[in-house]
Design a protein around this motif. Structure first.
Motif, PDB file in Angstrom:
ATOM      1  N   LEU A 273      74.636  73.845  39.255  1.00 54.84           N
ATOM      2  CA  LEU A 273      73.626  74.536  40.047  1.00 54.84           C
ATOM      3  C   LEU A 273      73.446  73.907  41.427  1.00 54.84           C
ATOM      4  CD1 LEU A 273      70.917  75.355  37.359  1.00 54.84           C
ATOM      5  CD2 LEU A 273      72.828  76.760  38.163  1.00 54.84           C
ATOM      6  N   SER A 274      74.272  72.913  41.725  1.00 57.87           N
ATOM      7  CA  SER A 274      74.289  72.321  43.065  1.00 57.87           C
ATOM      8  C   SER A 274      75.579  72.651  43.811  1.00 57.87           C
ATOM      9  CB  SER A 274      74.142  70.796  42.974  1.00 57.87           C
ATOM     10  OG  SER A 274      72.915  70.443  42.365  1.00 57.87           O
ATOM     11  N   THR A 275      76.566  73.220  43.072  1.00 57.94           N
ATOM     12  CA  THR A 275      77.884  73.494  43.666  1.00 57.94           C
ATOM     13  C   THR A 275      78.300  74.946  43.440  1.00 57.94           C
ATOM     14  OG1 THR A 275      78.914  72.594  41.655  1.00 57.94           O
ATOM     15  CG2 THR A 275      78.633  71.090  43.521  1.00 57.94           C
ATOM     16  N   GLY A 276      78.861  75.253  42.255  1.00 51.58           N
ATOM     17  CA  GLY A 276      79.398  76.586  41.991  1.00 51.58           C
ATOM     18  C   GLY A 276      78.387  77.703  42.140  1.00 51.58           C
ATOM     19  N   PHE A 277      77.166  77.474  41.683  1.00 50.27           N
ATOM     20  CA  PHE A 277      76.060  78.429  41.846  1.00 50.27           C
ATOM     21  C   PHE A 277      74.884  77.620  42.385  1.00 50.27           C
ATOM     22  CE2 PHE A 277      72.938  81.482  39.579  1.00 50.27           C
ATOM     23  CZ  PHE A 277      72.843  82.269  40.713  1.00 50.27           C
ATOM     24  N   PRO A 278      74.838  77.377  43.699  1.00 51.16           N
ATOM     25  CA  PRO A 278      74.008  76.314  44.283  1.00 51.16           C
ATOM     26  C   PRO A 278      72.527  76.655  44.426  1.00 51.16           C
ATOM     27  CG  PRO A 278      75.220  77.413  46.019  1.00 51.16           C
ATOM     28  CD  PRO A 278      75.689  78.032  44.718  1.00 51.16           C
ATOM     29  N   LEU A 279      71.857  76.841  43.305  1.00 54.46           N
ATOM     30  CA  LEU A 279      70.431  77.134  43.358  1.00 54.46           C
ATOM     31  C   LEU A 279      69.612  75.969  43.897  1.00 54.46           C
ATOM     32  CD1 LEU A 279      69.731  79.077  40.032  1.00 54.46           C
ATOM     33  CD2 LEU A 279      69.893  79.980  42.341  1.00 54.46           C
ATOM     34  N   PHE A 280      69.992  74.760  43.538  1.00 52.41           N
ATOM     35  CA  PHE A 280      69.224  73.612  44.025  1.00 52.41           C
ATOM     36  C   PHE A 280      69.251  73.543  45.550  1.00 52.41           C
ATOM     37  CE2 PHE A 280      69.024  72.299  39.663  1.00 52.41           C
ATOM     38  CZ  PHE A 280      67.925  71.447  39.580  1.00 52.41           C
ATOM     39  N   PRO A 281      70.417  73.626  46.215  1.00 55.95           N
ATOM     40  CA  PRO A 281      70.410  73.634  47.689  1.00 55.95           C
ATOM     41  C   PRO A 281      69.722  74.863  48.284  1.00 55.95           C
ATOM     42  CG  PRO A 281      72.571  73.017  46.861  1.00 55.95           C
ATOM     43  CD  PRO A 281      71.775  73.482  45.676  1.00 55.95           C
ATOM     44  N   MET A 282      69.948  76.040  47.688  1.00 58.03           N
ATOM     45  CA  MET A 282      69.344  77.260  48.240  1.00 58.03           C
ATOM     46  C   MET A 282      67.825  77.182  48.257  1.00 58.03           C
ATOM     47  SD  MET A 282      71.465  80.637  47.019  1.00 58.03           S
ATOM     48  CE  MET A 282      71.518  80.254  45.287  1.00 58.03           C
ATOM     49  N   LEU A 283      67.269  76.692  47.164  1.00 62.89           N
ATOM     50  CA  LEU A 283      65.812  76.712  47.035  1.00 62.89           C
ATOM     51  C   LEU A 283      65.129  75.592  47.806  1.00 62.89           C
ATOM     52  CD1 LEU A 283      65.505  77.881  43.333  1.00 62.89           C
ATOM     53  CD2 LEU A 283      64.982  79.174  45.403  1.00 62.89           C
ATOM     54  N   GLU A 284      65.905  74.728  48.437  1.00 62.36           N
ATOM     55  CA  GLU A 284      65.312  73.755  49.353  1.00 62.36           C
ATOM     56  C   GLU A 284      64.549  74.463  50.474  1.00 62.36           C
ATOM     57  OE1 GLU A 284      64.992  70.490  49.400  1.00 62.36           O
ATOM     58  OE2 GLU A 284      65.972  70.296  47.446  1.00 62.36           O
ATOM     59  N   HIS A 285      64.947  75.673  50.807  1.00 58.13           N
ATOM     60  CA  HIS A 285      64.285  76.424  51.882  1.00 58.13           C
ATOM     61  C   HIS A 285      62.880  76.875  51.478  1.00 58.13           C
ATOM     62  CE1 HIS A 285      67.994  76.564  54.243  1.00 58.13           C
ATOM     63  NE2 HIS A 285      68.637  76.871  53.128  1.00 58.13           N
ATOM     64  N   TRP A 286      62.540  76.807  50.196  1.00 63.53           N
ATOM     65  CA  TRP A 286      61.200  77.200  49.728  1.00 63.53           C
ATOM     66  C   TRP A 286      60.436  76.018  49.133  1.00 63.53           C
ATOM     67  CZ3 TRP A 286      65.345  80.488  49.632  1.00 63.53           C
ATOM     68  CH2 TRP A 286      65.150  81.751  50.183  1.00 63.53           C
ATOM     69  N   GLY A 287      60.887  74.815  49.380  1.00 62.92           N
ATOM     70  CA  GLY A 287      60.207  73.644  48.851  1.00 62.92           C
ATOM     71  C   GLY A 287      60.996  72.904  47.807  1.00 62.92           C
ATOM     72  N   GLY A 288      62.002  73.552  47.249  1.00 66.43           N
ATOM     73  CA  GLY A 288      62.958  72.847  46.412  1.00 66.43           C
ATOM     74  C   GLY A 288      62.623  72.738  44.941  1.00 66.43           C
ATOM     75  N   LEU A 289      63.651  72.282  44.200  1.00 69.83           N
ATOM     76  CA  LEU A 289      63.550  72.011  42.768  1.00 69.83           C
ATOM     77  C   LEU A 289      63.651  70.505  42.559  1.00 69.83           C
ATOM     78  CD1 LEU A 289      66.047  74.754  41.503  1.00 69.83           C
ATOM     79  CD2 LEU A 289      63.546  74.939  41.676  1.00 69.83           C
ATOM     80  N   ARG A 290      62.763  69.971  41.741  1.00 65.32           N
ATOM     81  CA  ARG A 290      62.783  68.531  41.457  1.00 65.32           C
ATOM     82  C   ARG A 290      63.482  68.320  40.119  1.00 65.32           C
ATOM     83  NH1 ARG A 290      56.638  68.300  43.382  1.00 65.32           N
ATOM     84  NH2 ARG A 290      56.363  69.196  41.297  1.00 65.32           N
ATOM     85  N   TRP A 291      64.676  67.759  40.171  1.00 61.52           N
ATOM     86  CA  TRP A 291      65.472  67.586  38.961  1.00 61.52           C
ATOM     87  C   TRP A 291      64.886  66.514  38.063  1.00 61.52           C
ATOM     88  CZ3 TRP A 291      70.445  64.335  38.417  1.00 61.52           C
ATOM     89  CH2 TRP A 291      70.997  64.523  37.134  1.00 61.52           C
ATOM     90  N   GLN A 292      64.672  66.875  36.796  1.00 61.90           N
ATOM     91  CA  GLN A 292      64.230  65.944  35.758  1.00 61.90           C
ATOM     92  C   GLN A 292      65.373  65.847  34.739  1.00 61.90           C
ATOM     93  OE1 GLN A 292      61.348  64.491  36.330  1.00 61.90           O
ATOM     94  NE2 GLN A 292      60.834  65.861  38.030  1.00 61.90           N
TER      95      GLN A 292
END
Length: 225
Positions: free
Chosen positions: A35-54
């Motif tokens: 989700l950071s490379t092939g389907f990069p949701l983590f980078p994309m959602l940085e524009h809305w405040g981001g995802l905090r990986w646990q």
């Protein structure tokens, strides 16, 4: 948010939740990588405040891990490896490794009751069956009735096994596995593909499932443990 894999139908809801970011997301290192490379949701959602990986620390050296989520103090969580397949956009597609798919064994500390959630159960390993047998309620992969269902209908080129799903019907199928669980276990099918005939309540497949005491999940279904 707790992710059991990086499959597109399990993670695209994060896009709809973007206005609520930042969000805490529990997932394995493999899922985080996809989700950071092939389907990069983590980078994309940085524009809305981001995802905090646990991190949920399943890897090739550890197939079971206990963890907790702070706002669920009465819930004990155990993640265990499922042998299935990684998404098409993953470099591990067709060569899956521990951490691509996980099952969850969930215990309500107040009641002592437990639920096993395994939507990507492609291979009934002894580890997976251990948690299925221990649970009061199981929610498991009901994607396909037959392994070649999508090929036969002309809507896909892969078998269920190639996609990482165990078909319901036939020797060694999911229905047979569920019938081997204790009679007191509540058994519920989830993750059902729109080609699966059990969705037609008048079909022979649906009757077979119903006669076996196996439930089919539906939108809005609620469970009390």
């Amino acid at each position: 948010m707790l992710l059991v894999d990086a499959q597109i139908d399990h993670v695209t809801g994060l896009l709809s939740l973007r206005e609520g970011c930042p969000l805490d997301v529990w997932c394995t290192p493999n899922v985080h990588n996809d989700l950071s490379t092939g389907f990069p949701l983590f980078p994309m959602l940085e524009h809305w405040g981001g995802l905090r990986w646990q991190p949920v620390g399943l890897d090739d050296h550890q197939e079971v891990v206990e963890f907790s989520i702070p706002f669920l103090p009465d819930i004990a969580l155990t993640a265990f490896a499922l042998h299935s397949n990684a998404p098409p956009y993953s470099p591990r597609r067709g060569a899956t490794s521990c951490g691509d798919n996980l099952g969850l064994y969930i215990v309500d500390r107040r009641s002592g009751k437990s639920l096993c959630y395994a939507p990507g159960l492609g291979n009934p390993t002894p580890l997976a069956m251990r948690f299925l047998h221990a649970a009061d309620v199981v929610m498991v992969d009901g994607t396909l009735w037959e392994d070649d269902e999508m090929q036969a209908l002309g809507v896909g080129t892969s078998t269920g096994q190639q996609m990482g799903h165990l078909a319901l019907n036939g020797n060694g199928g999911m229905c047979e596995l569920l019938n081997d669980l204790p009679s007191s276990t509540r058994r519920i099918l989830i993750h059902i593909n729109n080609t699966n005939p059990i969705l037609d309540r008048t079909s022979e497949a649906a009757k077979t499932v119903q006669d076996a005491g196996i439930e089919t999940a539906y939108d809005g279904m609620k469970l009390t443990l």
